[in-house]
Design an enzyme around this catalytic site. Sequence first.
Site, PDB file in Angstrom:
ATOM      1  N   TYR A  94      57.679  69.496  27.191  1.00 34.37           N
ATOM      2  CA  TYR A  94      57.420  68.615  26.049  1.00 34.37           C
ATOM      3  C   TYR A  94      56.285  69.188  25.205  1.00 34.37           C
ATOM      4  O   TYR A  94      55.774  70.272  25.478  1.00 34.37           O
ATOM      5  CB  TYR A  94      57.145  67.187  26.537  1.00 34.37           C
ATOM      6  N   CYS A 131      71.017  54.189  38.916  1.00 32.59           N
ATOM      7  CA  CYS A 131      70.722  54.795  40.219  1.00 32.59           C
ATOM      8  C   CYS A 131      71.951  54.649  41.098  1.00 32.59           C
ATOM      9  O   CYS A 131      72.531  53.557  41.192  1.00 32.59           O
ATOM     10  CB  CYS A 131      69.530  54.098  40.863  1.00 32.59           C
ATOM     11  N   ALA A 147      81.583  51.687  49.090  1.00 31.04           N
ATOM     12  CA  ALA A 147      81.900  50.480  48.323  1.00 31.04           C
ATOM     13  C   ALA A 147      82.028  49.281  49.252  1.00 31.04           C
ATOM     14  O   ALA A 147      81.453  48.213  49.001  1.00 31.04           O
ATOM     15  CB  ALA A 147      83.192  50.684  47.525  1.00 31.04           C
ATOM     16  N   GLN A 196      51.749  56.890  30.247  1.00 31.89           N
ATOM     17  CA  GLN A 196      51.921  58.332  30.059  1.00 31.89           C
ATOM     18  C   GLN A 196      52.234  58.589  28.577  1.00 31.89           C
ATOM     19  O   GLN A 196      53.307  58.241  28.088  1.00 31.89           O
ATOM     20  CB  GLN A 196      53.066  58.865  30.926  1.00 31.89           C
TER      21      GLN A 196
END
Length: 656
Positions: free
Chosen positions: A174, A371, A403, A103
């Site tokens: 952009y 993430c 957790a 890209q």
Amino acid sequence: MKYTKLFEKGKIGSLELKNRIVMCPLAMGVSDDKQCVGEAFRTYLMERVQGGVGMIILENTRVDDEHGVAAPWQASLARDEQIASMKQVVEEIHSYDVKVLAQLHHPGRETFSNLNSNEPVWSSSNKSCGVCNQETHEMTTEEVEQVISKFVEAAKRATQAGLDGVELHGAHGYLISQFLSPYTNQRTDRFGGSFEGRLQFVKEIYEGIRNVCNQDFVVGIRLTVDELLAPNGVEEYLKLEQGIKVCQALESLGIDYINVSNGIYESFNSLSEPMTYPQGCRSSLIQAVKEAIHIPIIAVNMIKEPWFAEKMLEDNLVDFVGLGRAVVADPEWAIKALEERECEINRCISCTFCFETLVSDAIAGKGPVKCAVNPRAGRESLYPDYKRDGDGRTVIVVGAGVAGLEAARVLAERDFRVILVEKEGKVGGQINIADKPPHKRKIDWIVEYELNQLQKLGVSIVCNTEVTEGVLEAFNPYAIILATGGEPIKPATIPGIELENALTFKEVLCQDKELEGKKVAVIGSGATGLETAEFLCSKGNEVTIVEMLDSIGKGVYVQHYLDAMDKLSHYDVKYMPKTKLIAIHKEGVLLENIEENKQAMYPVDYAVLALGVHSVNPLEEIAKGICNRVFVIGDAAKVGRIEGAVRQGFEAAYTL
């Protein structure tokens, strides 16, 4: 096969894809310091290649090192030295019958001067970005032509690296998008002044690429077809009608596909939708484009689950489904769908932590994007596959919040004998509170994934059990992991805190006390306070948000803040910043205006405290007296967010 459409072959230009799944670009910051494909980038890509996608479009790839930098460790094809490493990974990707495009990207005004020669950022006009707020330089005609040449040169390097094509980044505000939009393009030369003028920049890029690359080389574009700026009070911007016209013009030029998108930085939640947005939230916009053109359509559409991807294809909404965050969260998304193991997919919960860390970490040069549900994402080379060396040794995990669940999962993968104990009757910890506000159902997905994996691995969970010293001693554990979580703060120093009308957000959200049709003061305007306020509003309560700081939601990540305030705008919520809670009374709350140092009674039925959470960790010293391998993780160690809890659980279990 359950998902027959998803796994049909398909054609884009000269390319035949083995299925209809395209991994769309998401900037991760995993290139090396020369913007080449090093080991971190390679391992990140290869896990997704092996996970079964049909095509990968690489993250936004730099074409200009001087005025086109979006992040320090951004992939690049701006220099010849970057060809070799790119070629090596392309050959490896091709060995799995996966196609790969780069890209090509220039951020224009949506970047920062310190990344771009410490000069004003370049754009089609001198209108600065309302998010980045950088001094902006309107490119001269000669400079525009130079950037066109850089796009073309980068495409030529892509062919030398063996890539199957390039995607022009004409979305999200952009540089290409800036030229296409009347909002950001007020030029008077041939690159502005009319629809045809605004199209000229991308037209010359496309024609230049076609002149230097063979006809089999695919050239597509990711395109914002609607900037969605009306809520910002903007009148003149690229709207869907003109966006479709751009698509038709590009089709006439010969572009191979349109990767449909929407929004710019100034309408950010429309291009990076938070958790409250549903799957398919872009469908009407995509459908309008699909009906207007005849070349293939790719689109991300908040797709998280295979059934929805299949439905998009069945409905002829798209020709190829685009997955971004979904395959960051689970690189095996495609192969799990193929093998009808969709219940094993670690679904992206749309918490937008990846975008938050794109700014705080990747763009700041501190490290890759993170993430929340996949601690290995972007760090696959640091955390290769688990060492299965547990040898049946016993590890006790106390607490089954995220957790503890993640620690138990990884320990079981490593062949430890895991005993997971939870004092409540239900696993999930703080998730069982966080999922209660409207539209937060996706947050449960992380718990569902962990439970499914633990069942598959044969780990049983003992609920309704308080862990004591005797319990720990009885198992003679090799290691103890404490994930005992946290509890809402309820300061004893506040007069009246013991009254029945003084509640915590947990008591309200879990409906220990059901409030309907009441006057309620929510004390605290962090993310929890705002979500609690929305929950109360949805139950017909009259809500006032009280905040000591000088503004509501200060410190809340901007996407969450904008989303929460948009939801609250549908109710008659009162906001009281610069206001301190002094005391709680049966008839209301005593508040102090901090600026004026004046106190007044504010009549409400209930005060709901959303002042945060404190750690609960009663077992650490006891555990250390029993075992020399003790880990404290999640909120028990330090109150934080899902990502931190999952990561700590993963790292404790991975490194044991």
